[in-house]
Write an enzyme that holds these catalytic residues in place. Sequence first.
Site, mmCIF file in Angstrom:
data_model
loop_
_atom_site.group_PDB
_atom_site.id
_atom_site.type_symbol
_atom_site.label_atom_id
_atom_site.label_comp_id
_atom_site.label_asym_id
_atom_site.label_seq_id
_atom_site.Cartn_x
_atom_site.Cartn_y
_atom_site.Cartn_z
ATOM 1 N N HIS A 35 1.368 -1.089 -0.367
ATOM 2 C CA HIS A 35 0.030 0.152 0.178
ATOM 3 C C HIS A 35 0.936 0.795 0.002
ATOM 4 C CE1 HIS A 35 -3.168 2.924 0.726
ATOM 5 N NE2 HIS A 35 -4.492 1.754 0.698
ATOM 6 N N ASP B 258 -8.187 -4.713 -0.167
ATOM 7 C CA ASP B 258 -8.722 -6.039 -1.051
ATOM 8 C C ASP B 258 -8.605 -7.168 -0.772
ATOM 9 O OD1 ASP B 258 -10.226 -3.194 -2.360
ATOM 10 O OD2 ASP B 258 -8.099 -3.100 -3.224
HETATM 11 N N1 ACO Z 1 3.946 -8.092 -5.099
HETATM 12 C C1 ACO Z 1 5.360 -7.665 -5.024
HETATM 13 N N2 ACO Z 1 6.657 -6.917 -5.308
HETATM 14 C C2 ACO Z 1 5.773 -5.453 -4.058
HETATM 15 C C3 ACO Z 1 4.429 -5.789 -4.193
HETATM 16 C C4 ACO Z 1 3.763 -6.979 -4.450
HETATM 17 N N3 ACO Z 1 2.061 -7.151 -4.582
HETATM 18 N N4 ACO Z 1 3.985 -4.041 -4.317
HETATM 19 C C5 ACO Z 1 5.260 -3.678 -3.870
HETATM 20 N N5 ACO Z 1 6.179 -4.193 -4.370
HETATM 21 C C6 ACO Z 1 7.994 -3.955 -3.959
HETATM 22 C C7 ACO Z 1 7.839 -3.155 -5.801
HETATM 23 O O1 ACO Z 1 8.495 -4.193 -6.803
HETATM 24 C C8 ACO Z 1 8.615 -2.403 -5.101
HETATM 25 O O2 ACO Z 1 11.105 -3.205 -4.824
HETATM 26 P P1 ACO Z 1 12.175 -2.775 -4.906
HETATM 27 O O3 ACO Z 1 12.009 -1.038 -3.906
HETATM 28 O O4 ACO Z 1 12.896 -3.334 -4.661
HETATM 29 O O5 ACO Z 1 11.881 -1.985 -6.433
HETATM 30 C C9 ACO Z 1 8.672 -1.992 -3.411
HETATM 31 O O6 ACO Z 1 8.399 -3.293 -3.605
HETATM 32 C C10 ACO Z 1 8.019 -0.612 -3.204
HETATM 33 O O7 ACO Z 1 6.753 -0.806 -4.343
HETATM 34 P P2 ACO Z 1 6.159 0.234 -5.287
HETATM 35 O O8 ACO Z 1 5.653 -0.094 -6.203
HETATM 36 O O9 ACO Z 1 7.617 1.265 -5.450
HETATM 37 O O10 ACO Z 1 5.454 1.247 -3.949
HETATM 38 P P3 ACO Z 1 3.773 1.873 -4.096
HETATM 39 O O11 ACO Z 1 3.812 2.998 -2.805
HETATM 40 O O12 ACO Z 1 4.696 2.524 -5.406
HETATM 41 O O13 ACO Z 1 3.004 0.561 -4.490
HETATM 42 C C11 ACO Z 1 0.656 -0.386 -4.836
HETATM 43 C C12 ACO Z 1 1.692 0.298 -3.610
HETATM 44 C C13 ACO Z 1 0.768 0.519 -6.210
HETATM 45 C C14 ACO Z 1 -0.212 -0.640 -3.827
HETATM 46 C C15 ACO Z 1 1.882 -1.564 -4.787
HETATM 47 O O14 ACO Z 1 2.337 -1.769 -4.080
HETATM 48 C C16 ACO Z 1 0.849 -2.582 -5.572
HETATM 49 O O15 ACO Z 1 1.291 -3.003 -7.174
HETATM 50 N N6 ACO Z 1 0.420 -3.790 -4.637
HETATM 51 C C17 ACO Z 1 -0.614 -4.288 -5.466
HETATM 52 C C18 ACO Z 1 -1.563 -3.936 -6.362
HETATM 53 C C19 ACO Z 1 -2.947 -3.232 -4.986
HETATM 54 O O16 ACO Z 1 -2.567 -4.456 -4.100
HETATM 55 N N7 ACO Z 1 -3.145 -2.542 -5.033
HETATM 56 C C20 ACO Z 1 -3.976 -1.611 -4.360
HETATM 57 C C21 ACO Z 1 -4.152 -0.967 -3.060
HETATM 58 S S1 ACO Z 1 -4.784 -0.221 -1.544
HETATM 59 C C22 ACO Z 1 -6.649 0.564 -2.694
HETATM 60 O O17 ACO Z 1 -6.323 1.005 -3.582
HETATM 61 C C23 ACO Z 1 -8.064 0.629 -1.824
#
Ligand code: ACO
Length: 428
Positions: A307, A364
């Site tokens: 998140h 979610d």
């Molecule tokens: N699975 C695997 N790796 C992940 C995940 C995941 N679900 N989420 C983040 N990471 C990793 C990224 O690859 C990144 O790794 P790195 O530092 O080695 O490059 C690190 O964790 C940070 O991730 P970011 O994408 O930079 O974090 P950001 O805050 O931009 O994104 C987000 C947050 C979009 C929610 C992300 O965690 C994601 O894509 N999750 C899956 C989708 C999801 O469940 N979305 C719902 C969010 S809740 C809502 O909107 C109600």
Amino acid sequence: MSDTAQIIVDGKSLELPVIEGSESEKAIDISKLRGSSGIITIDPGFKNTGSTQSAITFLDGEKGILRYRGYTIEELAEKSNFLEVSYLLIYGELPTTEQYNEFASSITNHTLVHEDVKKILEGFPSVAHPMGVLSSLVCAQTAFYPESLDPNRSHGDVDMSIIRLIAKMPTFAAWSYKNKIGQPVIYPDNKLNYTGNFLKMMFALPAEEYLADPVVADALDKLLILHADHEQNCSTATVRVVGSSHASMYASISAGINALWGPLHGGANQAVIEMLEGIKADGGDTKKWMAKAKDKNDPFRLMGFGHRVYKNFDPRAKIIKKAADDVLEKLGVNDPVLDIAKGLEEEALRDPYFVERKLYPNVDFYSGIIYRALGIPTDMFTVMFALGRLPGWIAQWKEMRENKEPIGRPRQVYTGANDRTYVPLNER
Ligand code: ACO
């Protein structure tokens, strides 16, 4: 504590005011930075940028706190109902009994939609995703209520748009589903409460006596409360930016629905179930999928994990996890997909990759499991989220307008070609 910040650029020192919120969170006010120095800040994804000062929702991602207008999400989910929470978010205070009754009865009296909405609906092919249909129908309300086009017109008109939106969203949502499955639409039943009416429009057959299971209606009401607002997320920021151009409330909310649709935001609830079903169909080997999620050369992400602001735990996920257990038990549902979800959660919570990056299950991860148990079809999950988020979007739109916020118009750092001379087509 200092109430200014200093930045030094090109050897020149600039002093910037620091403002403080009611929960002691601090922000450097850069609103005059460009005017005095010609410099802008850059922050892709707005990870460190506050776009507004808002009195609606407070959340502390480190401590896992979420409060609407000062009331904790835990208390509201346990003791309140969705319409009461909607009133709280939009008007700032819990309603008195009289205010609540008037609000709820106005909403009940506006659930019916213009008959011509059916014609628009019938124009969509049956494969249309209900989120696209919902955003179209919401935007189409500008045609049925042209007075809404001018949000500066009067408070009365804005209040009417608020009532109409909350009243008609369940009708649009249920009708988009009926249209998709080729069944005749069911008209709203004003004898029923908000969720009972929605469930009837979703699941009743014409002329059928239908009364939703109270377990299902209550669980749905709780889910709507949990989704009702979440400060400046992707869809809410979209609603505020679109509204900042003085676009109508319907147009702004329609844009918010589209922003919510993506799998990195509200669309994650659909993506989670599809992912869990995919893992099950693949033999249920959670370790294999954990490895894929961690592999930087593999685009797969564990949907429902991570998140932008919660880096400890998502308090909504905690409430939902318990609600999912209760609902599955009360309805006697045994869902193998839930076992896969639990297995993935356990592995992720002790895996260094997820622990180091503070990736926890988000709201979610479990909401899709409850929706499934309640009989909601998968491609309607994000529509359910939109139904819940509606009062938050409205409250944020209203606050943005009342604060007379300027049009949202970010700057950029240009990285393209420098000035060059045009070469005519036949000389290239
Ligand atoms: N699975 C695997 N790796 C992940 C995940 C995941 N679900 N989420 C983040 N990471 C990793 C990224 O690859 C990144 O790794 P790195 O530092 O080695 O490059 C690190 O964790 C940070 O991730 P970011 O994408 O930079 O974090 P950001 O805050 O931009 O994104 C987000 C947050 C979009 C929610 C992300 O965690 C994601 O894509 N999750 C899956 C989708 C999801 O469940 N979305 C719902 C969010 S809740 C809502 O909107 C109600």
